[in-house]
Enzyme design. Sequence first.
Site, PDB file in Angstrom:
ATOM      1  N   SER A 146      40.109  33.283  48.132  1.00 13.42           N
ATOM      2  CA  SER A 146      41.059  34.493  48.457  1.00 13.42           C
ATOM      3  C   SER A 146      42.294  33.817  49.365  1.00 13.42           C
ATOM      4  O   SER A 146      41.992  33.385  50.433  1.00 13.42           O
ATOM      5  CB  SER A 146      40.126  35.395  49.288  1.00 13.42           C
ATOM      6  OG  SER A 146      41.177  36.356  49.688  1.00 13.42           O
ATOM      7  N   HIS A 153      42.009  34.306  43.777  1.00 12.46           N
ATOM      8  CA  HIS A 153      41.715  35.565  44.013  1.00 12.46           C
ATOM      9  C   HIS A 153      42.853  36.242  44.990  1.00 12.46           C
ATOM     10  O   HIS A 153      43.248  35.572  45.876  1.00 12.46           O
ATOM     11  CB  HIS A 153      40.596  35.760  44.851  1.00 12.46           C
ATOM     12  CG  HIS A 153      40.121  37.355  45.043  1.00 12.46           C
ATOM     13  ND1 HIS A 153      39.348  38.348  44.092  1.00 12.46           N
ATOM     14  CD2 HIS A 153      40.405  38.036  46.055  1.00 12.46           C
ATOM     15  CE1 HIS A 153      39.040  39.476  44.819  1.00 12.46           C
ATOM     16  NE2 HIS A 153      39.732  39.255  45.848  1.00 12.46           N
ATOM     17  N   ASP A 159      44.734  39.005  46.914  1.00 14.82           N
ATOM     18  CA  ASP A 159      44.278  40.656  47.549  1.00 14.82           C
ATOM     19  C   ASP A 159      45.687  41.230  47.692  1.00 14.82           C
ATOM     20  O   ASP A 159      46.405  40.919  48.646  1.00 14.82           O
ATOM     21  CB  ASP A 159      43.562  40.314  48.846  1.00 14.82           C
ATOM     22  CG  ASP A 159      42.192  39.606  48.802  1.00 14.82           C
ATOM     23  OD1 ASP A 159      41.673  40.371  47.864  1.00 14.82           O
ATOM     24  OD2 ASP A 159      41.831  38.884  49.310  1.00 14.82           O
ATOM     25  N   HIS A 188      43.068  41.477  43.024  1.00 14.87           N
ATOM     26  CA  HIS A 188      42.375  42.616  43.404  1.00 14.87           C
ATOM     27  C   HIS A 188      43.272  43.465  44.276  1.00 14.87           C
ATOM     28  O   HIS A 188      43.864  43.476  45.189  1.00 14.87           O
ATOM     29  CB  HIS A 188      41.338  41.954  44.418  1.00 14.87           C
ATOM     30  CG  HIS A 188      40.352  43.073  45.360  1.00 14.87           C
ATOM     31  ND1 HIS A 188      39.423  42.557  46.443  1.00 14.87           N
ATOM     32  CD2 HIS A 188      40.086  44.347  45.124  1.00 14.87           C
ATOM     33  CE1 HIS A 188      38.983  43.636  46.631  1.00 14.87           C
ATOM     34  NE2 HIS A 188      39.221  44.680  46.037  1.00 14.87           N
ATOM     35  N   MET A 218      31.778  44.843  46.741  1.00 18.94           N
ATOM     36  CA  MET A 218      32.438  44.480  48.243  1.00 18.94           C
ATOM     37  C   MET A 218      31.187  44.136  49.205  1.00 18.94           C
ATOM     38  O   MET A 218      30.337  45.382  49.355  1.00 18.94           O
ATOM     39  CB  MET A 218      33.237  45.619  48.618  1.00 18.94           C
ATOM     40  CG  MET A 218      34.642  45.788  48.125  1.00 18.94           C
ATOM     41  SD  MET A 218      35.698  44.139  47.922  1.00 18.94           S
ATOM     42  CE  MET A 218      35.973  43.639  49.577  1.00 18.94           C
ATOM     43  N   GLY A 240      40.067  39.554  56.031  1.00 19.56           N
ATOM     44  CA  GLY A 240      39.182  38.353  55.776  1.00 19.56           C
ATOM     45  C   GLY A 240      38.427  38.165  57.156  1.00 19.56           C
ATOM     46  O   GLY A 240      38.628  38.729  58.448  1.00 19.56           O
ATOM     47  N   ASP A 246      32.703  39.978  47.134  1.00 19.50           N
ATOM     48  CA  ASP A 246      33.763  39.885  47.786  1.00 19.50           C
ATOM     49  C   ASP A 246      33.749  40.267  49.392  1.00 19.50           C
ATOM     50  O   ASP A 246      33.257  41.388  49.512  1.00 19.50           O
ATOM     51  CB  ASP A 246      34.930  40.565  47.172  1.00 19.50           C
ATOM     52  CG  ASP A 246      36.375  40.241  47.770  1.00 19.50           C
ATOM     53  OD1 ASP A 246      36.506  39.433  48.775  1.00 19.50           O
ATOM     54  OD2 ASP A 246      37.294  41.007  47.527  1.00 19.50           O
TER      55      ASP A 246
END
Length: 234
Positions: free
Chosen positions: A12, A37, A39, A70, A141, A148, A177
Site C-alpha cells: 500500500s 494498492h 488508498d 481502494h 478490513m 496505516g 487490508d
Amino acid sequence: MTFDRLPKIAPSILSAEFADFGRECEAIEAEGADWVHVDVMDGHFVPNITFGPPLVRAIRRHIRTVMDVHLMIAPVDPYIGAFADAGADVITAHAEAGPHLDRTLQAIRAAGCKAGVALNPATPAEAIAHVMDRIDLVCVMTVNPGFGGQSFIPAMVPKVARLREMIGDRPIHIEIDGGVTPETAPLVVAAGADVLVAGSAVFKGGSVGRPGPYGANIRAIREAATAACRSHAA
Ligand code: DX5
Ligand code: ZN
C-alpha cells in the site's frame, strides 16, 4: 488479469513517500510486489484525506502490474468513471459507503474494471451474499480504515474462513487490508485469503534510494504466507 489463489503481496503506497510516488511504485515493483494498492480517502467516509483521480493517473505511468484502487469515499458512484479512466485495474468500494452496493458494483464493471467490495470490521461476511455474481474481489478490513500502521484485529480470521466457504469455486479474490505482517499473514492465508495488502510492513526500513529492505520485507511476508498456503492445502 488472470485468476489464481497463490498468495499475492500488494504494498500500500499509503506508507510510501508521498512526494515521490512514481519512484516508490517503481521500487516496490522491482522489489517483487505483485500488485500495487492505492488508498483513496475523502475525509468523510474515513477520517483522513489522501488524493484523487489525477494523482492515480499520474502514478499509473509508473506501475506495470495490477493497480488496485481502494476507494474509502462516499458517495462512490460519481467518481467510478474518473478512477477507471485514471487506469485502475481493480476498483474496490466499501459495502458501508452507500445504500446501492449492487448498482455501484455494476458501474465498476461497466467502466471496464474488476469489481471489489470492502467490508469494515463490524460488517458481516453475509453482506456479500447477494452480490456474489457481481464481484471479483472481497477486501476484508482487518483494521478500521483510515490510517496505516494499526494493529491487526484477530476476530477477522473466522470472517475470512466464512467468506472462503461462501465463495466456493467462484473466481473471487479474498484480500486482507490492515496490519498484515509475516506474523499475521499465515493466519489469514490459512483461512483462505490470497491477496495481502501491506503498508508499514513493506516500507519499513527502506527508501527509494535504498529499496533493498522493501524486497526483504515483501519476501518475508510471501514466505510466511506461502508456507501457510501449503499447509492449508495439505
Ligand atoms: C487503511 C488502508 C490500508 C493501509 C494498510 O485504511 O486501507 O491499505 O495502508 O496499512 P498497514 O499495512 O500499515 O496496516
Ligand atoms: Zn487499503
